[in-house]
Design a protein around this motif. Structure first.
Motif, short mmCIF file in Angstrom:
data_model
loop_
_atom_site.label_atom_id
_atom_site.label_comp_id
_atom_site.label_asym_id
_atom_site.label_seq_id
_atom_site.Cartn_x
_atom_site.Cartn_y
_atom_site.Cartn_z
N PRO A 1 -4.57 -12.09 -9.48
CA PRO A 1 -5.58 -11.01 -9.41
C PRO A 1 -6.22 -10.82 -8.04
O PRO A 1 -6.45 -9.65 -7.63
CB PRO A 1 -6.61 -11.43 -10.47
N PRO A 2 -6.54 -11.87 -7.27
CA PRO A 2 -7.15 -11.62 -5.96
C PRO A 2 -6.23 -10.86 -4.99
O PRO A 2 -6.71 -10.29 -4.00
CB PRO A 2 -7.45 -13.03 -5.43
N GLN A 3 -4.91 -10.82 -5.27
CA GLN A 3 -3.97 -10.14 -4.37
C GLN A 3 -3.81 -8.66 -4.70
O GLN A 3 -3.18 -7.93 -3.95
CB GLN A 3 -2.59 -10.83 -4.43
N VAL A 4 -4.38 -8.23 -5.83
CA VAL A 4 -4.17 -6.85 -6.29
C VAL A 4 -4.66 -5.81 -5.27
O VAL A 4 -3.94 -4.85 -4.95
CB VAL A 4 -4.84 -6.63 -7.67
N PRO A 5 -5.88 -5.93 -4.69
CA PRO A 5 -6.30 -4.90 -3.70
C PRO A 5 -5.35 -4.81 -2.51
O PRO A 5 -5.02 -3.69 -2.06
CB PRO A 5 -7.69 -5.38 -3.27
N PHE A 6 -4.93 -5.98 -2.01
CA PHE A 6 -3.99 -5.95 -0.87
C PHE A 6 -2.66 -5.31 -1.27
O PHE A 6 -2.11 -4.47 -0.53
CB PHE A 6 -3.76 -7.37 -0.35
N GLY B 1 1.14 -0.85 -1.18
CA GLY B 1 1.94 0.17 -1.85
C GLY B 1 1.62 1.56 -1.35
O GLY B 1 2.51 2.39 -1.15
N VAL B 2 0.33 1.85 -1.14
CA VAL B 2 -0.07 3.16 -0.62
C VAL B 2 0.50 3.39 0.78
O VAL B 2 1.06 4.45 1.08
CB VAL B 2 -1.61 3.29 -0.60
N LEU B 3 0.34 2.39 1.64
CA LEU B 3 0.83 2.53 3.02
C LEU B 3 2.34 2.69 3.08
O LEU B 3 2.86 3.50 3.86
CB LEU B 3 0.39 1.32 3.85
N LEU B 4 3.06 1.94 2.26
CA LEU B 4 4.52 2.05 2.26
C LEU B 4 4.97 3.43 1.79
O LEU B 4 5.90 4.02 2.34
CB LEU B 4 5.13 0.96 1.37
N PHE B 5 4.29 3.98 0.77
CA PHE B 5 4.67 5.31 0.30
C PHE B 5 4.33 6.38 1.35
O PHE B 5 5.11 7.31 1.57
CB PHE B 5 3.98 5.64 -1.02
N LEU B 6 3.16 6.22 2.00
CA LEU B 6 2.82 7.18 3.06
C LEU B 6 3.80 7.09 4.22
O LEU B 6 4.15 8.11 4.83
CB LEU B 6 1.39 6.91 3.55
#
Length: 367
Positions: free
Chosen positions: A114-119, A124-129
């Motif tokens: 769970p602590p890794q979810v924000p990262f 994922g957002v950066l890779l898609f962008l």
């Protein structure tokens, strides 16, 4: 089909890049509390799968093209698509982490995920962008190539239209001169005029057969020029004499059809026809490596009377410029009691356009 699937090398490079991204993400996860084996097992298999999901960025780009879509809409669409893709990425990772946690081979602690979810969501957002940016760049590159292709096609069509116009200009000019020659003989030599008509008919049939071709061997072009001179010799008899010197290796060089006919016609009309005693038309053909040189000389009047510019020379000069550009030129100038026309062309033995070398542009003659 996505363009990347049509190129095996592109697909392999794309998969390799996704594995490299997985290694980088594993390194970051290791610094944030996961051990190396756990981090690698989590992201390394998932990254190639997410890489294929990121290929959907192409359809986002097509739905919101940069040329016709406002910046605000592009940003909104990109952010929404990236958030959806990152959510899919988290679901994929969570399911995969559950599978790994259930395996007895390696000890995985579910509390460390769970602590890794924000990262992972941000990644994922950066890779898609990033995938969006690559696809926008790819589409822009394809647009530039398509524009270049259309421009090249337009230039080729314009050049072909110019060549057809020049041929259309030349044909009635040639027929006008030929019919005048026949008319001049009908009273003095009816048999000769009839023989000239028959030879002219054969010559026109030959020119029609080569006129539909873009290139013909120089040997065939020289044979047509000789046929024309044979026709004119019926009219002028002993007043017209021809000397030919041709390099045998030049016969295979390809030239546009009927390139020499206006030049030998000019040599007869502006040279032999104006000389009471006639004279010699000299045709010299030489080949030096990949350069073809064709020179045509005829006698000329030297009484100082100006000669009008000939349609034939202008026509040939324009055809050379349209076909060869700066790689070919025509030089026409008086040389004492002779008039000399010289063509310098690149020599190729295959049909079609070639990458011509640069040849200095000739000067315009007086005719």
């Amino acid at each position: 089909m996505h363009p990347i699937f049509g190129r095996p090398r592109r697909l392999l490079a794309y998969l390799g890049a996704s594995l490299l991204v997985g290694l980088l993400l594993a390194a970051v996860l290791n610094r944030q509390g996961l051990d190396w084996l756990e981090a690698l097992a989590l992201v390394l298999p998932a990254c190639p799968m997410y890489a294929f999901a990121c290929l959907s960025a192409l359809y986002v780009c097509l739905a919101a093209p940069l040329k016709t879509t406002s910046i605000q809409r592009v940003l909104t669409t990109s952010a929404l698509a990236a958030a959806i893709a990152a959510t899919v990425w988290l679901v994929l990772l969570r399911a995969w982490y559950g599978v790994l946690d259930a395996l007895p081979v390696v000890d995985f602690d579910s509390a460390r995920y769970p602590p890794q979810v924000p990262f992972l969501f941000a990644a994922g957002v950066l890779l898609f962008l990033l995938s969006l940016a690559v696809h926008y760049a790819m589409l822009a590159f394809d647009d530039v190539r398509e524009a270049e292709r259309r421009q090249l096609l337009a230039e080729v069509r314009a050049r072909d239209a110019q060549l057809l116009a020049l041929r259309a200009q030349l044909d009635p000019h040639f027929l006008y001169n030929s019919l005048n020659s026949i008319n001049a003989m009908t009273g003095a030599d009816p048999a000769g005029a009839r023989r000239m008509c028959l030879m002219l008919g054969d010559f026109l049939r030959q020119t029609m057969s080569v006129g539909s071709r873009r290139w013909i061997p120089l040997a065939e072009e020289l044979a047509l020029a000789e046929r024309f001179l044979d026709i004119e010799q019926v009219r002028f008899g002993a007043r017209l004499r021809v000397e030919r010197h041709a390099d045998e290796t030049a016969g295979a060089c390809r030239v546009p059809p009927l390139l020499l006919q206006p030049l030998v016609e000019n040599a007869v009309t502006h040279g032999i026809a104006r000389m009471l005693g006639g004279g010699v038309i000299r045709v010299d053909v030489a080949r030096r490596d990949d350069v073809l040189s064709i020179a045509i000389e005829n006698p000329r009047e030297t009484d100082g009377r100006p000669s009008s510019p000939g349609l034939g020379l202008d026509n040939v000069r324009q055809r050379i410029a349209a076909v060869f550009g700066d790689a070919g030129h025509l030089d026409a100038h008086p040389d004492g009691d002779r008039f000399r026309v010289e063509l310098v062309l690149p020599c190729t033995t295959s049909d079609g356009d070639a990458a011509w070398g640069t040849v200095a542009t000739g000067t315009r003659g007086e005719r």
